[in-house]
Write an enzyme that holds these catalytic residues in place. Structure first.
Site, PDB file in Angstrom:
ATOM      1  CD  GLU A  34      -2.252   1.226   2.958  1.00 28.29           C
ATOM      2  OE1 GLU A  34      -2.167   0.198   3.652  1.00 28.29           O
ATOM      3  OE2 GLU A  34      -2.881   2.232   3.301  1.00 28.29           O
ATOM      4  CG  ASP A  38      -0.088   1.601   6.508  1.00 26.79           C
ATOM      5  OD1 ASP A  38       1.005   1.024   6.340  1.00 26.79           O
ATOM      6  OD2 ASP A  38      -0.324   2.770   6.153  1.00 26.79           O
ATOM      7  CG  ASP A  45      -4.208   2.532   8.769  1.00 26.66           C
ATOM      8  OD1 ASP A  45      -4.466   1.717   7.839  1.00 26.66           O
ATOM      9  OD2 ASP A  45      -3.629   3.605   8.567  1.00 26.66           O
ATOM     10  CG  ASP A  81      -7.391   4.791   4.856  1.00 21.77           C
ATOM     11  OD1 ASP A  81      -8.635   4.651   4.818  1.00 21.77           O
ATOM     12  OD2 ASP A  81      -6.790   5.864   4.659  1.00 21.77           O
TER      13      ASP A  81
END
Ligand code: 0RA
Length: 643
Positions: free
Chosen positions: A434, A507, A509, A511
């Site tokens: 990403e 990641d 998180d 997103d």
């Protein structure tokens, strides 16, 4: 087994004399796999299904409407029904109770005499005696003729003859068993697997109430109740629950042709994939077979016929293909037939040749009736199929363009792919990363011999909500397809895949979870083979770095962090919480997430198409928590995979 619709007449009724005795149980214990497929998790669950199938038989014969499956502490299973109860009288040939015959003699069902649908071939319908033979302990209670009967076994051997415990006003059979731990690898039943099959049975046997109760952990009891008055119509509604149907009501047809019972339900949604579930004698024929072929042929023919009849040929001359008419389709096809032949790798493909034509002519006839009677739905369906055909033609143009382009560029790989030097797919890995910054770190940190890096910018198209031509025109997706080397759609060829490990690295998180989900959905929808082959993985970057002087510890979960902190005791340490891959330098990224000797990889698997599809709808929703749970549950942890 779960079949047969004919209710036996009084003369034919299953009295003790019809029970045929074949042989003893030693063979079963010597070669359990022959009878239940395996001694691992599927075989263990097969024991439960075997008993439940007998209860379902009672339901199909019209004598039972309630079935209960309970998982009790100590992995004891209890299956109760309110059917006729196993006959208790002394069996004339065997000289013992029929209960004893049914529980101890192989294939002594007696229910599969003439006139009844029986399941042959495959592993289905092996009989309750097989469950008994493979159980350390089994107790059977029969409520019948006003009495409560009881008998108990150890590894298939009776402890005493059938006895009467007392009077009873109830009717039915209760089987309680403990699978033999010296035979099975595990006795840990899985609630979700049992629930999926019991739900399926409830859909296929309309009205029957099936309860699954789990009290193995007394502090955390679970219960699911499945009962569907609408049968397979409700099955289709359940499958399209989170989608947008384009029809006013679900199409449904049932009938008998020759000696085959056919039931079909279908509904179109504004989605782009199809889901067709086929069953033969309540067995989920995952590999399809002749009933599926007949259904598909009927659908293509009927829709093309009405396209012409309603003058849609002016709009699109091309005939609609099978793929066109299946776009957005959800269907259930369930048939009952005598002597089913199960073929294919997993014996889940119906092989009876005569079935194709019979199903085809039945479905064609019923669809045409429906199209006559429901003009609004019909127009919507045809327009949807025509859109699918236009998209197909557009995609073909796009593909041709891609092909020509890559031919011009000499089959070039995408510019942003940092490929590995290895050309051996078994040894090569592709990291889908990403963002450009993490991509940069990964390129610097990797082992370039076998690790390739493809950075993806932002979020890829949500394939759940887009047509194939839009999916293919997404630059990130087309770079991914080119890097993989497999092609897509009708061109797809798994043998051309360039990497046997495709690792999604995002990641930790929200997103990141979203991007991960979008990529997973792309593979699930367009390259399920990649998942089936076990090539798709998720990387697990650490969540924390704990430093004590020069020592470094990485923690991949909160528990791990707490453990490390506890071990360090009162010593001085620092904790850094990584918010993204970008916070790690190339060496750290290599050390924690990419190096085969340290990293944690989760292998993505597809257990059951129904469960997976439901969960993908959850995954595509806005809630992060169920999504995280799904990923953790379905991704098998493979640590130190390369050691
Ligand atoms: C043999 C014959 C009949 C029923 C059954 C077995 C039977 C087996 C099981 C196992 C679990 N539940 C069950 N219910 C029934 C026919 C009974 C008759 O003719 O009365």
């Amino acid at each position: 087994m779960t079949q047969k619709t004919q209710t036996p007449s009084v003369e034919e009724s299953y009295d003790a004399s019809k029970i045929q005795i074949l042989e003893g149980l030693d063979a079963v214990r010597k070669r359990p796999g022959m009878y239940i497929g395996s001694t691992s998790l599927p075989g263990l669950h097969h024991l439960v299904y075997e008993i439940v199938d007998n209860s379902i038989d009672e339901a199909m014969a019209g004598y039972c409407d309630t079935i209960e499956v309970e998982l009790l502490p100590g992995n004891i299973v209890r299956v109760s029904d309110n059917g006729r109860g196993i006959p208790t009288e002394i069996h004339p040939k065997a000289g013992v109770s029929t209960v004893e015959v049914v529980l101890t003699k192989l294939h002594a069902g007696g229910k599969f005499g003439d006139g009844a649908y029986k399941v042959s071939g495959g592993l289905h319908g092996v009989g309750v005696s097989v469950v008994n033979a493979l159980s350390e302990m089994l107790k059977v209670e029969v409520h019948r003729d006003g009495k409560h009967h009881f008998m108990e076994f150890r590894r298939g051997v009776p402890l005493a003859p059938l006895k009467v415990l007392g009077p009873s006003k109830k009717r039915g059979t209760i089987v309680t068993f403990l699978a033999d731990k010296t035979i099975f690898d595990t006795l840990e039943y899985r609630f979700d697997l049992l629930a999926a099959r019991l739900r399926e049975l409830a859909f296929l046997n309309k009205g029957v109430k099936i309860t699954l109760r789990d009290t193995r952990d007394e502090k955390d009891p679970k219960e699911s109740v499945f009962q569907y008055k609408g049968g397979i119509v409700e099955f289709v509604k359940h499958l399209t629950d989170k989608k947008n149907p384009i029809q006013k009501k679900v199409f449904y047809a049932s009938g008998q042709r020759e000696n085959i019972q056919i039931e079909v339900a279908l509904e179109y949604c504004d989605t782009y994939n199809d889901q067709i579930f086929t069953f033969a004698n309540a067995i989920h024929t995952r590999e399809g077979g002749t009933h599926l072929e007949g259904f598909r042929a009927a659908l293509t023919r009927a829709i093309n016929e009405y396209k012409k009849k309603l003058q849609y040929d002016k709009k699109m001359e091309e005939p609609l293909t099978g793929d066109d008419v299946r776009e957005g389709l959800t269907a259930v096809v369930a048939i009952l037939l005598p002597n089913p032949q199960f073929e294919g790798q997993t014996k889940m493909k119906l092989g009876n040749g005569e079935v194709k034509g019979i199903v085809q002519s039945f479905v064609y006839e019923k669809l045409c009736e429906y199209f006559e009677e429901n003009p609004t739905d019909t127009k919507r369906i045809i327009e949807k199929c025509i859109q699918a055909a236009s998209a197909r033609l557009a995609a073909k143009k796009a593909r041709d363009l891609v092909r020509r382009k890559s031919a011009l560029e000499g089959g070039g790989l995408p510019g942003k792919l940092a490929d590995c030097t290895s050309r051996d797919p078994a040894y090569s890995e592709l990291f889908i990363v990403e963002g450009d910054s993490a991509g940069g770190s990964a390129k610097q940190g990797r082992n370039r011999h076998f690790q390739a890096i493809l950075p993806l910018k932002g979020k890829i198209t949500n394939v759940e909500k887009a047509k194939i031509d839009r999916v293919l025109s997404d630059a990130e997706i087309s770079a991914l397809i080119t890097a993989l080397g497999t092609g897509i759609g009708e061109d797809f060829d798994i043998s051309k895949i360039r990497y046997h490990k495709i690792i999604i690295m995002t990641d930790a998180d929200v997103d990141g979870a979203h991007i991960q989900t979008l990529i997973l959905t792309f593979f699930f929808r367009y390259m399920p083979k990649v998942i089936e082959e076990g090539y798709l993985y998720i990387a697990r970057p650490p969540l924390y770095l704990i430093t004590k002087g020069k020592e470094k510890f990485y923690a991949y979960s909160d528990e791990e962090k707490n453990q490390i902190v506890q071990n360090l005791g009162t010593e001085k340490y620092q904790i850094q919480r990584y918010k993204g891959l970008g916070e790690m330098n190339p060496e750290q990224l290599w050390e924690t997430t990419m190096a085969p000797e340290n990293r944690v990889l989760l292998q993505v698997s597809m257990d059951d198409a129904v469960i997976a599809d439901e969960t993908f709808v959850i995954l595509m929703g806005d809630e992060v928590e169920p999504r995280r749970r799904f990923i953790e549950k379905n991704a098998k942890k493979v640590e130190n995979l390369d050691l």
